[in-house]
Design a protein around this motif. Structure first.
Motif, mmCIF file in Angstrom:
data_model
loop_
_atom_site.group_PDB
_atom_site.id
_atom_site.type_symbol
_atom_site.label_atom_id
_atom_site.label_comp_id
_atom_site.label_asym_id
_atom_site.label_seq_id
_atom_site.Cartn_x
_atom_site.Cartn_y
_atom_site.Cartn_z
ATOM 1 N N VAL A 23 0.860 -1.179 0.000
ATOM 2 C CA VAL A 23 0.000 0.000 0.000
ATOM 3 C C VAL A 23 0.900 1.234 0.000
ATOM 4 N N ALA A 24 0.697 2.136 -0.932
ATOM 5 C CA ALA A 24 1.474 3.374 -0.959
ATOM 6 C C ALA A 24 1.200 4.176 0.308
ATOM 7 N N ALA A 25 2.205 4.923 0.746
ATOM 8 C CA ALA A 25 2.095 5.655 2.010
ATOM 9 C C ALA A 25 0.869 6.559 2.053
ATOM 10 N N ASP A 26 0.570 7.235 0.950
ATOM 11 C CA ASP A 26 -0.575 8.152 0.921
ATOM 12 C C ASP A 26 -1.907 7.419 1.024
ATOM 13 N N ASP A 27 -1.909 6.134 0.692
ATOM 14 C CA ASP A 27 -3.154 5.365 0.692
ATOM 15 C C ASP A 27 -3.368 4.572 1.982
ATOM 16 N N VAL A 28 -2.415 4.649 2.901
ATOM 17 C CA VAL A 28 -2.517 3.863 4.136
ATOM 18 C C VAL A 28 -3.764 4.209 4.949
ATOM 19 N N PRO A 29 -4.108 5.485 5.165
ATOM 20 C CA PRO A 29 -5.322 5.776 5.953
ATOM 21 C C PRO A 29 -6.576 5.145 5.365
ATOM 22 N N ALA A 30 -6.743 5.231 4.054
ATOM 23 C CA ALA A 30 -7.924 4.637 3.419
ATOM 24 C C ALA A 30 -7.917 3.122 3.558
ATOM 25 N N ALA A 31 -6.730 2.513 3.460
ATOM 26 C CA ALA A 31 -6.623 1.059 3.590
ATOM 27 C C ALA A 31 -6.940 0.612 5.014
#
Length: 310
Positions: free
Chosen positions: A133-141
């Protein structure tokens, strides 16, 4: 009969009257007054279009419809009560829990082996999967439960995402033991000039929490000194070991590599290599879950030891 229009609280009254054979006794068991219990029974009769209970010398007797539905209602209420009141204890020795984490390729090398050892020793039936998971997408994941936690250079500012500082880290230069700077004294720390004269190899993975290496080199106007870009951090030690290339990596990784290979670590000028924070992040919805608390405690035990010294 429309189930969606039924007040589910009435089902507790139905089960209680069926159990006791008395409106008064049912009301006492539910802490309801006799009029309130009678009113509930009246509403049940209206909904089901059936008397449900008829009077007899020995008390209230269920109708055929009531005899069919009341035991099932009672069983479902007991199951629901057990589900809501049962303690959700977590026993790592017997749990088959499946966690999903997000680690960069460097994080996988540094954090996954100790975590795997802890799981094999303490939770041998549990499972752990690393998801890219890309760092920017971690919260959504985290919010979607695609992952349960992540470790990395993360600064979550999203509602519902929580974070703990594990340790502070900084970058160092790593070369073969034979490598020496082109000019000046070969001390513990490289000067900015010595660094500017070196040929560099860096990692440029597609999804990483360490993109700041190249950002740092751009600020120093040293991006033109990069002669080789690898996709993964794991390739850097061998590349530096057998060439005159210098690589810049986190100090924790360099220390790990030097335990296995004949490499030398050089400190960078303080103005060049700022500290950065490595955090454990997770979603607030799992904050009180015993299984998630346990795995987070393992992460703190294994990797949070530097926090007090930071």
């Amino acid at each position: 009969m429309n189930f969606r229009q039924l007040d589910l609280n009435l089902l507790r009254v139905l089960a209680a009257i069926h159990r006791s054979g008395s409106v008064t006794a049912a009301g006492r068991a539910l802490a309801l007054s006799q009029p309130a219990t009678s009113n509930a029974l009246s509403r049940l009769r209206d909904h089901f279009r059936d008397d449900l209970f008829v009077r007899s010398p020995s008390g209230l007797k269920p109708t055929r419809l009531c005899e069919r539905i009341a035991p099932e209602v009672q069983a479902q209420l007991q199951l629901l009560e057990a589900t809501l009141t049962e303690r959700d204890d977590f026993d790592p020795a017997h749990s088959e829990m499946r966690w999903r984490t997000s680690l960069s390729d460097l994080g996988e090398m540094m954090f996954l082996p100790p975590l795997a050892l802890a799981l094999r020793q303490q939770a041998p039936q549990a499972h752990l999967t690393n998801v890219s998971v890309a760092a920017d997408d971690v919260p959504a994941a985290l919010e979607s439960r695609e992952i349960d936690f992540a470790i990395g250079i993360l600064q979550p500012r999203h509602r519902g995402v929580r974070a703990d500082l594990l340790f502070r880290e900084h970058y160092v230069a790593m070369t073969s033991a034979r490598w020496r700077p082109a000019n000046g004294k070969a001390g513990r720390t490289l000067s900015a000039r010595q660094l500017a004269e070196a040929a560099l190899v860096v990692a440029s993975p597609t999804a990483t929490f360490h993109g700041s290496v190249e950002q740092m080199l751009v600020r120093m106007k040293l991006s033109d000194r990069i002669v080789l870009r690898a996709r993964h951090f794991g390739a850097l030690p061998e590349l530096a070991l057998n060439t005159d290339l210098l690589t810049i990596v986190p100090q924790m990784y360099a220390a790990n590599v030097c335990e296995r290979l004949d490499m030398r670590v050089w400190e960078l000028p303080r103005t060049v290599s700022p500290n950065y924070d490595v955090r454990l992040v997770w979603h607030a919805s799992t904050a009180q879950d015993p299984a998630h608390q346990w795995i987070r405690s393992q992460v703190h035990r294994l990797f949070g030891r530097m926090q007090a010294a930071s």
